[in-house]
Design an enzyme around this catalytic site. Structure first.
Site: not given
Length: 318
Positions: A282, A263, A261, A278, A222, A276, A152, A16
């Site tokens: 990002g 998800d 974060r 994080n 992205y 998951e 990612s 990443e």
């Protein structure tokens, strides 16, 4: 505000790397806009010597994957006694390993899709096809296959038919030594950012992710224009509150700090299913945390400047 010197760590050698560099540049620019003296460091073998030679007041971590999220860099910063924004090393390790984090969430009563995680050695020793067949018999189809570590959505694939499993498994194993297979949950995909910028953690408005091609994979994450974000998510007030409560519970349960974060998917029955969590979200132009920050009426640079002050205030201790 007292003028601070902050090192933004980005890049590194993980898969990443390019995303991390984009996050680092955006965070550095935001901090400079908030009056912070910023140094941008691409993490490599010279990091420890650089930190000792040119010691910053604090570090802001914009690393994704590998050492930036598995607790390694955090452990080095703790060894050096340098305050940093982010989660302590032991909690990073828990969140980084997806099966471990999912098991802790499930034990606490937080819904997460049913799953199994197996190393590549198991497929080789017991026969890939027989193990894959048992996986489908247990979890059904479709399945989400993903590396057991990393972010990612690298290597992640939705598998709708048994014939697709071998190729999907090979894709996962290109990024990790173990495969995490979980039931694919349909519904509204949402991300909830939690920040520790006051006495208690608080959740920012949930971001709903609408993907043109249906799967929020690396390309959709992205590439501008491939996904549309709605913040707050287009869900009823009760569901939004439940999302925020779930993200806060996950943040506290896993021992996360400063920013995280979660998800999740809100399934057809209205249940919040956590995918998951994080520890280093990002910060690129297409990332979800900045979207939530804007929706909350906040400024990214000012938020991180406040987190830096909190890191300095608590010192280098865990």
């Amino acid at each position: 505000m007292i003028e601070r010197t902050v090192a933004v760590l980005a890049g590194g050698l993980s898969h990443e790397r390019e995303v991390s560099l984009r996050s680092g540049r955006r965070l550095a620019a935001a901090l400079r806009g908030a009056g912070v003296d910023v140094r941008e460091w691409d993490v490599d073998g010279a990091l420890v010597a650089e930190l000792r030679r040119d010691r910053p007041d604090a570090v802001a971590i914009a690393l994704h994957g590998g050492e930036g999220e598995n607790g390694s860099v955090q452990a080095v910063l703790e060894l050096l006694g340098i305050p940093f924004v982010g989660t302590p090393a032991p909690a990073c390790r828990r969140a980084w390993d997806k099966p471990t984090a999912k098991a802790e969430l499930a034990r606490s009563g937080i819904d997460t899709p049913d799953w199994v995680a197996l190393p590549h050695t198991t497929f080789r020793a017991l026969g890939a096809q027989t193990v894959l067949d048992a996986m489908v018999d247990r979890l059904g189809l479709p399945l989400m296959l993903k590396p057991d570590q990393g972010g990612s959505a690298l290597g992640a694939q939705v598998v709708a038919a048994r014939s697709e499993l071998p190729a999907a498994m090979v894709s996962c194993l290109a990024y990790a030594d173990s495969v995490l297979a979980e039931q694919f949950v349909t519904g509204t995909e949402v991300a909830v950012t939690v920040v520790d910028d006051s006495d208690e953690p608080r959740a920012l408005p949930p971001v709903e992710i609408e993907v043109r091609d249906g799967v929020y994979d690396y390309t959709a994450r992205y590439t501008p224009g491939t996904a549309t974000f709605h913040c707050p998510a287009r869900l009823d007030t009760e569901t939004l509150a439940r999302l925020e409560e779930t993200a806060l519970a996950a943040h506290r349960l896993l021992g996360l700090r400063d920013v995280s974060r979660t998800d999740a998917v809100v399934d057809r029955d209205g249940r919040v299913q956590v995918l998951e969590v994080n520890v280093s979200p990002g910060l690129t132009e297409t990332s979800l945390l900045p979207t939530a920050v804007r929706a909350a009426g906040m400024n990214l640079g000012e938020l991180y400047a406040a987190l830096i002050e909190r890191a300095i205030s608590r010192g280098s201790f865990r």
